[in-house]
Structure formats: C-alpha cells, structure tokens
Design an enzyme around this catalytic site. Structure first.
Site, PDB file in Angstrom:
ATOM      1  N   PHE A  73     106.091  36.024  87.660  1.00  0.00           N
ATOM      2  CA  PHE A  73     105.825  34.613  87.923  1.00  0.00           C
ATOM      3  C   PHE A  73     106.272  33.840  86.687  1.00  0.00           C
ATOM      4  O   PHE A  73     106.130  34.332  85.565  1.00  0.00           O
ATOM      5  CB  PHE A  73     104.338  34.347  88.193  1.00  0.00           C
ATOM      6  CG  PHE A  73     103.849  34.923  89.496  1.00  0.00           C
ATOM      7  CD1 PHE A  73     103.851  34.166  90.653  1.00  0.00           C
ATOM      8  CD2 PHE A  73     103.399  36.229  89.562  1.00  0.00           C
ATOM      9  CE1 PHE A  73     103.416  34.707  91.857  1.00  0.00           C
ATOM     10  CE2 PHE A  73     102.959  36.778  90.750  1.00  0.00           C
ATOM     11  CZ  PHE A  73     102.968  36.014  91.905  1.00  0.00           C
ATOM     12  N   ASP A 129     104.961  31.573  85.147  1.00  0.00           N
ATOM     13  CA  ASP A 129     103.848  31.355  84.223  1.00  0.00           C
ATOM     14  C   ASP A 129     103.813  32.400  83.116  1.00  0.00           C
ATOM     15  O   ASP A 129     103.412  32.117  81.982  1.00  0.00           O
ATOM     16  CB  ASP A 129     102.516  31.400  84.982  1.00  0.00           C
ATOM     17  CG  ASP A 129     102.536  30.574  86.250  1.00  0.00           C
ATOM     18  OD1 ASP A 129     101.794  29.594  86.340  1.00  0.00           O
ATOM     19  OD2 ASP A 129     103.319  30.919  87.171  1.00  0.00           O
ATOM     20  N   HIS A 157      99.668  30.956  88.362  1.00  0.00           N
ATOM     21  CA  HIS A 157     100.720  31.445  89.248  1.00  0.00           C
ATOM     22  C   HIS A 157     101.425  30.278  89.938  1.00  0.00           C
ATOM     23  O   HIS A 157     102.116  30.478  90.937  1.00  0.00           O
ATOM     24  CB  HIS A 157     100.152  32.382  90.323  1.00  0.00           C
ATOM     25  CG  HIS A 157      99.657  33.681  89.796  1.00  0.00           C
ATOM     26  ND1 HIS A 157      98.469  33.808  89.115  1.00  0.00           N
ATOM     27  CD2 HIS A 157     100.200  34.930  89.828  1.00  0.00           C
ATOM     28  CE1 HIS A 157      98.288  35.076  88.767  1.00  0.00           C
ATOM     29  NE2 HIS A 157      99.322  35.782  89.182  1.00  0.00           N
ATOM     30  N   GLU A 215     106.552  41.150  78.415  1.00  0.00           N
ATOM     31  CA  GLU A 215     107.655  40.214  78.619  1.00  0.00           C
ATOM     32  C   GLU A 215     108.491  40.006  77.356  1.00  0.00           C
ATOM     33  O   GLU A 215     109.730  39.911  77.412  1.00  0.00           O
ATOM     34  CB  GLU A 215     107.111  38.863  79.111  1.00  0.00           C
ATOM     35  CG  GLU A 215     106.651  38.851  80.557  1.00  0.00           C
ATOM     36  CD  GLU A 215     105.276  39.463  80.779  1.00  0.00           C
ATOM     37  OE1 GLU A 215     104.842  39.528  81.953  1.00  0.00           O
ATOM     38  OE2 GLU A 215     104.630  39.858  79.794  1.00  0.00           O
TER      39      GLU A 215
END
Length: 667
Positions: free
Chosen positions: A430, A432, A474, A407
C-alpha cells in the site's frame, strides 16, 4: 560496551606465507591515508579544505579489506575509509579536488568529503544517513548472483550506525537471500561522543550474527595482516558459497568524530592505551623486526608518498574556483534520457484498469531480461491485488522476489541492482507503507545522479487512495510527499490505457519513478487497450473532456469525479488530466487557462500543501491576464483518512468540489 585492557593487548602479526612484496605493499597502502590525514589536518586549520572526518587509528581495516578484494568487486565505504579510495588508486588530484569542492571532483562541488562513488573504481559512496548503504550492497550482490558472477560485495558500518533500522534490514535481507556480502562493522567504541554502552546492550557484534542466521567473525582491526587474511579467506569462500558474513573489527578513533569536535569525552588512559596500538607504527615496527623493512626503504616510501600527495595538491589547488552554471545544474538532476514513444499497434481488448497494469509489467519483463520485481507477497500469492499473479511461474523466483517486511532495504537493493545495470520494480503493498522507505527515495534515489552521475533505474508502484473504508494507514494519497523532491519522476494514470503506457514508459526510463495506481479504479473501470506493448509520453497532460466554460485540472480519481460532476451539472468543461505530476505539463495548463479563463484544481489529497497549491500558484503568477475569476482548488479535509464510511465520504472532496464548481461558474 566499554573497551577494557583485553581489547588493547599487544598486536600479534602473523606473516604466514606472505611475500616481502605483499607485506611492503600493505605498508605503503597504510602510509598513504595516514600521510594524507596529516596534510589534511594542517589544511583544515588553514581553512583550505572543509569539514574533515578522520580515520586516524582505523586505517588497517580499510587497507586490509581493499587489498583482499578483487579490483572489480564493489566496496561501500563510510566516513573513515579514506584507505578504500586510495587503495583503489583513485587519482589523488581528483580526490583533493573533491575535498575542496572543485569542478574536477567526483561530485562537481555538489557534495563533500567521501559522499561520492566511482563506478570505474567499484566504489559506492555514502550519504550522511549511514545505514542505507547496507541495502545498496545487498542489491549489488544480488545482481552478481543473478548474473552468475562469482564476486563479493563489502560494505562498512560503524558501531553507532548499527543502531539504525537500516542495519537490521540490510543484514536480514542478505541472510534470507544468501547474498555474498561482507558486512564490516568498525567497532571503535563511540558514535560521535556516545559510548557503545548507550547504543546497544551487548559487548561484541559477533553476538548479533547468529540472530540473523549468519556467521560472525571478530578481528583486531588495528592489525592489518589479520584484517587482510580474514577478508581474503572469507571472500574466496563466499565467491563459491554465496552467503553474508558479519566481520567485527575492534579498533579506536584517535581524532574527533570530525576534527572540530575533539576528543575530550574520551578517558585519557583509554587514548593512551590505544595509541600503543597505532596500526601504522606497530606494523612498521613488525616489518623492521622481521627484516622486511629497513630505514632506507622506509625513507624512500615516505618520500614517494609525500611527493605524490604534494604534487596532487598542487594540481588541485591550481584548479580555478568553481563557477556556477545554471543550465548544467538543472540538466544533471536527471540521468539523460530522451523518450521515444512507442505507438500502439495491432488489436485492442476491453480490459480493466488492474489488468492493464499487469499487462504492462509482464510485457516489460519479457522485453527486459534484467528487470527484477520485488515486493511483499508478489510471488506465489500474486500480490494482494493479484497484479503479479502467475509471474513467478513465468519468470522464476529470481526475477519475481517475495521480500521480507523491510521497505527501506528493498528500495535500497533496487538501487544496488541499478548500479550493476539492472532495472528494479518495487511494489509497495500500500502506498502508505512507503514512509518506512522514505529516506532511500528522497536522499538516495533522487539525489544520486545529481551528486555523482549514477542513475537510479527503479520504479516504485504505489497502490493509493481512499474510498474503501480502509482507514488512516491504507487510504492515504501521499504523492505530495515526493512532489517536492528534485530527481524523482511521478506518474498517476486515471484510465486503463494510460495505466499500461505510463508504467511501460517508467520502466524504460533510467530515472527513479513513483507510479501511483488508485485502488478504487482497479476493477471499477475498463476500456479498450492495445494488446501489444506501447508507451505513453511522460510529462504530457491529456484532455479527458473538452469544453469552454471552465477548466478543471486534476489527476487520478479526480478525473472521474470531474467528469461526473460536469455531466450532472450540464457544464461545458475542459478536464485536464495531468497524468504526470513531476515534471508536470505547464504548456497544457497554460493552454486550457487561456481557453476558458476560469480554473479549478481538484485533488484527492488533503488540501494544504498539495500539488494543487503549487500549480494554482503558478497559474496566478504566469496566467494572471487570462483569468476571469480567482483560481480555486478543492481537496480532501486536512485530517487523517477516517475509517467509517460517513466520515470518509465527508473527508473526500466530491461534494465540496461540486459546490465550488458552481461558485466558479457564477463568478
């Protein structure tokens, strides 16, 4: 790794076919950062400039690299790469003003030393976290590749910074996507005072390249000709055959990590050995030996360089001290943008929440050829929620890019694309998972325009929220993590119409956005949504329901909880849907408070430190005279989101909200 005698052997310069002009140009380029360093160290001790990160002893790496690349190819330097800035002919008076925190510096006094960039000079400056620079280089190189420009990007890292996860992510993405990036590791043996053997369990970085599927080359970093020739040859090759290469430059730092820290931790013999390999002195001796440099030319060049430095310092010191301007400070947090709302036109169709997000994304891709989508599994698979289903077929794999599980690097690459005039949409599988990319968002995307005027045209989509028994990783509502960060914009739609219009609006804006989309709304709600392209005004709240008894301020799933509770309890309520969380609509809040006199804030996020706390505090401060009861707020429990359904139901604020709402009405 511990440097040994083999690393400090006499430098061997090879002229090859270089002209006298080229050899002397490299010599003058070396002189400039060295003479600036000499002057800066004096000024530092006099208290006339702030903290100084010295590259003394490492100048040949910067000078070899900057002279080997074309002037319009981007370089991303670090603390010790003064030669990159001088090699790109940045006006010295502006450089010195930057060091002094003056208004004419590149950051207007907002950041120090080399923490700045200049698009004009094709330089992107660092942040103190070091590693994120590599991913930005990936994004710049990706933009060049997409545009068909035969260019390379060069980015620096130190051996200490290579321990960061961003180093791995940056190299991995470049290798997978075959990006023309030259990763230069300045291997000087220490990360501040920590020796290399305490940073990694190998001796040379050339051992790492093959593990990433890329070539790795080692050079003697104090030999300016070796660095120059190596980078020159690699750049020519990579322009025609795009791929990343890792270049390890063995060198040594002769000053402290920063001047105040000293070098007592370095063995005396090691300092003495490396002093014999001084990149300026050794190259100067070589030029004299081959008859290219004589005493008169040496003296002339030194006088020229010293005069340029002193003249520029006079200009910088003569500039008046910076005066704080509140209006300018606030205005520069975001890139200038005046939204022109595109009103809906044409027919409307009943659409689910999830489909309108897909529509907005598709129509934005059609309108903007330089919009690139990146995320895990968004290609052939269409994303885990199928929002990009069919996109790769329509727009191609260059613009709809499956990414590795990294990410941070992908968000950084989005910023790199922005630097080259592209737009990027990054999907978090997600919400999170955004924690892995947190640094890129709050320290790179959010601050880059305020620091040196570069916009960050990146939208990060965040599938969020609980209700599906998905457990702690999640189901989180993490919008408050970012609400506290100036420079970001945050939108959070509650209905299909706004889901499309807020996404298209975010993608039009050159500023960084977090777009929260509640997973439980994807296929549970539908509405009439215009088929054609339109946008919704950012920063503007909307009344989801109008009434007189009480004001419920909320957003996202909270809107639906509030409507249901009001209907079941038979209450006449104003339900204000914030829609935009940053910047939030103060006027709309003030208006509804004045209307009903009773206010309750509802959020799905945990209660403590949430967005409701800020807005309720603001109401108490600015609307106190309009209140007929205490301002109340309700949120989820201050626990992680649990997995089992009964625990999750207790965690969420639905029942507590109903009871609190009754209490407020009876007050």
């Amino acid at each position: 790794m511990e440097f040994t005698a083999s690393d400090t052997q006499k430098l061997v310069f090879q002229r090859k076919s270089h002209s006298d002009e080229t050899l002397l140009r490299l010599y003058e380029s070396l002189l400039i950062p060295r003479r600036i360093e000499e002057k800066m160290l004096i000024l530092l001790r006099q208290g006339r400039i702030s903290k100084w990160f010295s590259g003394w002893g490492q100048e040949a790496i910067s000078i070899g690299a900057v002279n080997a690349l074309k002037a319009d190819e981007f370089i991303l330097p670090m603390h010790r790469n003064l030669g990159i800035f001088t090699g790109r002919d940045i006006p010295l008076e502006r450089l010195f003003a930057q060091f002094q925190g003056k208004k004419s510096g590149f950051t207007k006094g907002r950041d120090r030393s080399f923490h700045f960039g200049s698009i004009e000079h094709h330089i992107v400056g660092m942040i103190s976290h070091l590693g994120p620079q590599l991913a930005i280089a990936d994004g710049i190189a990706l933009a060049d590749k997409l545009s068909g420009e035969k260019k390379v990007t060069l980015v620096f890292s130190g051996d200490g910074a290579s321990s960061e996860g961003d180093f791995h992510e940056g190299l991995n993405v470049a290798a997978v996507w075959k990006l023309p990036v030259i990763f230069v590791v300045e291997h000087n043996g220490y990360g501040l005072s920590t020796p290399s053997e305490e940073q990694f369990a190998f001796k040379y970085f050339t051992e790492k390249g093959p593990g990433y599927g890329m070539e790795a080359v080692r050079v003697q970093g104090n030999n300016v000709l070796e660095v120059y020739d190596t980078i020159l040859k690699l750049a020519e090759d990579l322009r025609e055959n795009p791929r990343p290469v890792l270049v390890e430059a063995i060198t040594f730092r002769m000053r402290g990590h920063e001047e105040a820290s000293g070098t007592k931790y370095v063995p005396k013999q090691l300092m003495e050995d490396w002093a014999k390999l001084d990149p300026v002195d050794t190259y100067e001796t070589y030029l004299k030996e081959i008859g290219v440099l004589d005493d008169a030319t040496e003296e002339s060049l030194n006088k020229k360089v010293k005069k340029a430095i002193n003249d520029a310092l006079e200009i910088a010191f003569a500039e008046k001290a910076l005066t704080a301007d509140l209006e300018e400070e606030l205005a520069d947090v975001y890139a200038p943008f005046s939204q022109k709302v595109i009103e809906p036109a044409g027919t409307s169709t009943e659409k689910r929440f999830v489909d309108t997000i897909s529509d907005g994304l598709r129509q934005s891709m059609e309108r903007c050829p330089k919009l690139v989508l990146m995320g895990q599994d968004i290609g052939e698979y269409g994303g885990v929620f199928k929002i990009t289903d069919g996109f790769k077929t329509q727009f191609g794999g260059d613009r709809v890019r499956n990414t590795p599980l990294c990410e941070s690097a992908i968000i950084g690459a989005g910023l790199g694309l922005s630097i080259k005039g592209y737009k990027a949409m990054v999907e978090m599988q997600f919400a999170d998972f955004v924690s892995v990319g947190f640094n890129q968002i709050v320290n790179n995307l959010a601050k880059i325009h305020y620091r040196w005027g570069q916009n960050a045209d990146v939208v990060i989509r965040m599938p969020t929220g609980a209700g599906s028994s998905a457990g702690p990783f999640h189901s989180q509502s993490n919008e408050a993590w970012f609400f506290h960060t100036p420079g970001l914009k945050i939108v959070y739609p509650s209905n299909p119409h706004d889901a499309k219009g807020l996404l298209t609006a975010a993608l039009e804006d050159p500023n960084p956005y977090l777009y929260f989309e509640h997973k439980m709304l994807y296929r549970s709600i539908s509405g009439q949504v215009p088929d054609e392209y339109y946008t919704v005004e950012v920063g503007k709240a909307a009344l989801a329901k109008e009434g007189t008894q009480v004001s419920i301020i909320t957003y996202g799933m909270g809107v639906h909880w509030a409507i249901k509770a009001a209907e079941e309890l038979g209450i006449s309520t104003d339900i204000l849907d914030l829609r935009t969380l940053l910047p939030w609509d103060q006027e709309a809040v003030k208006k509804t408070v004045k209307k009903t006199g009773k206010v309750i804030f509802l959020q799905e996020d945990t209660l403590t430190g949430g967005i409701g706390a800020e807005i309720c505090a603001w109401i108490s401060e600015h609307c106190f005279r309009d209140l007929d009861a205490p301002v109340m707020r309700v949120g989820s429990l201050d626990t992680p989101v649990p997995f089992a359904s009964p625990l999750e139901k207790q965690f969420l604020p639905v029942e507590r909200f109903r009871e609190k709402l009754k209490d407020l009405l009876e007050y």
